[in-house]
Design an enzyme around this catalytic site. Structure first.
Site, short mmCIF file in Angstrom:
data_model
loop_
_atom_site.label_atom_id
_atom_site.label_comp_id
_atom_site.label_asym_id
_atom_site.label_seq_id
_atom_site.Cartn_x
_atom_site.Cartn_y
_atom_site.Cartn_z
N ASP A 85 66.86 75.38 27.47
CA ASP A 85 66.48 76.56 28.25
C ASP A 85 66.79 76.41 29.74
OD1 ASP A 85 65.29 77.32 25.79
OD2 ASP A 85 63.38 76.41 26.37
N GLU A 142 64.97 87.13 23.19
CA GLU A 142 64.27 86.28 24.19
C GLU A 142 65.29 85.84 25.23
OE1 GLU A 142 62.78 82.94 21.93
OE2 GLU A 142 64.77 82.21 21.45
O1 FUB Z 1 62.08 76.32 24.24
C1 FUB Z 1 61.19 77.13 23.51
C2 FUB Z 1 61.80 78.47 23.22
O2 FUB Z 1 63.01 78.31 22.50
C3 FUB Z 1 62.20 79.27 24.42
O3 FUB Z 1 61.13 79.89 25.06
C4 FUB Z 1 63.16 80.21 23.80
O4 FUB Z 1 63.95 80.92 24.70
C5 FUB Z 1 63.95 79.30 22.89
O5 FUB Z 1 65.00 78.66 23.56
#
Ligand code: FUB
Length: 319
Positions: free
Chosen positions: A14, A223
């Site tokens: 991320d 996301e």
């Molecule tokens: O790293 C945890 C979660 O996985 C993140 O919040 C999302 O974007 C995905 O990458």
């Protein structure tokens, strides 16, 4: 450069990249080993601290500045320090991060530092009114700062459709028909510690001006929001989650609406895909992660590659 993780002594994911003080700083999640089995809730992403990375330029050695913030020092957090981002304003550095509060609800917190590598001192409470995951901060040229956020399924965005947390909606993950769930944006207060506007829905439209629909899994928001500006236009990019694309949409204001344009990156190894885009010395770079080093969804490694725009400002698919 494109195929090598930035670091291999820890797992990182991320990546939110920014140029601060003439260097590239990367704010990643710090993945760690766990026996928790993979599930759609994302319980296996059980991180409990943040490290900050920096590099003089792409391809140069990467410095790990060590632990910049840890869960046990954040009063409101129970677990799962997920994808962070950082911003610079008023001579201070601000680390924005999502985590579950003591009731298991994802909220967004902020911590303040005097230098880009931290350490960061957390506020005692999460940002009032904040929810869900994956905060991405954006400070515009006029000095106004915004926070984009949201993630469906394990990120809990589907639980907030009424404006209040609905635990029952957790397992529904997302609507099956009608418009897709929208990411959120709010302007940040001058001190960067609270929202100074209502939280607004970020509209992502197709070329006919219609909201992307919830069954359009190859294009709808899942996301990992990111905002950058290129030649006066606002580029809102994100992950499509279960179809594993990084895609983008363009708008005329930080609030949108944004019109879907296309893909930035095809699926990489591993379930999640998450990125940032940053300009450094007149070149543009995509920071992303994959699981090439571990073969495990929850043990990811951050990478970087140069990306290019065409004459019309369209981002070319990264290779
Ligand atoms: O790293 C945890 C979660 O996985 C993140 O919040 C999302 O974007 C995905 O990458």
């Amino acid at each position: 450069m494109a195929n090598e993780p930035l670091v291999s002594h820890i797992f990182t994911a991320d990546p939110s990249a920014h140029v601060f003080e003439g260097k590239i700083y990367v704010y990643p999640s710090h993945d760690r080993k766990t026996d928790i089995k993979d599930n759609d809730n994302g319980d296996q992403y059980d991180m409990n601290d943040y490290h900050v990375l920096s590099l003089e330029s792409i391809g140069r050695p990467v410095t790990d500045h060590g632990v910049a913030l840890k869960a046990e020092d954040i009063p409101w957090v129970s677990k799962q320090l997920w994808a962070p981002d950082a911003a610079f304003k008023n001579g201070k550095y601000y680390l924005f991060f999502p985590a579950r509060d003591k009731e298991g609800i994802f909220r967004i917190g902020v911590a303040i530092g005097d230098s880009p590598q931290g350490p960061f001192k957390p506020e005692a409470e999460s940002i009032a009114g904040s929810y869900s995951v994956d905060p991405a901060s954006f400070v515009d040229e006029d000095g106004k700062a915004y926070l984009y956020f949201g993630g469906i399924w394990g990120g809990q965005l589907q639980c907030w459709q009424s404006g209040k947390f609905d635990r029952e909606a957790y397992s529904s993950m997302e609507p099956q028909f009608g418009p897709a769930l929208s990411p959120r944006v709010a302007q940040l207060s001058d001190d960067m510690l609270s929202f100074s506007t209502d939280i607004k829905e970020v509209e992502i439209l197709d070329v006919d001006g219609k909201l992307l629909s919830s069954d359009d899994h190859e294009r709808r928001f899942f996301e990992a929001a990111w905002m950058h500006k290129y030649k006066g236009k606002y580029y809102f990019s994100y992950s499509t989650g279960d179809t594993h694309f990084l895609v983008y949409a363009i708008g005329d204001t930080p609030y949108g609406p944004f019109t879907y344009q296309g893909r930035i990156l095809n699926p990489v190894e591993g379930w999640t895909t998450h990125h940032s885009i940053c300009e450094f010395k007149d070149k543009w770079y995509l920071f992303y992660h994959d699981t090439s080093l571990s073969g495990k969804n929850h043990l990811r490694s951050v990478k970087a590659k140069e990306i290019f725009y065409d004459d019309e400002g369209k981002i070319k698919l990264a290779t």
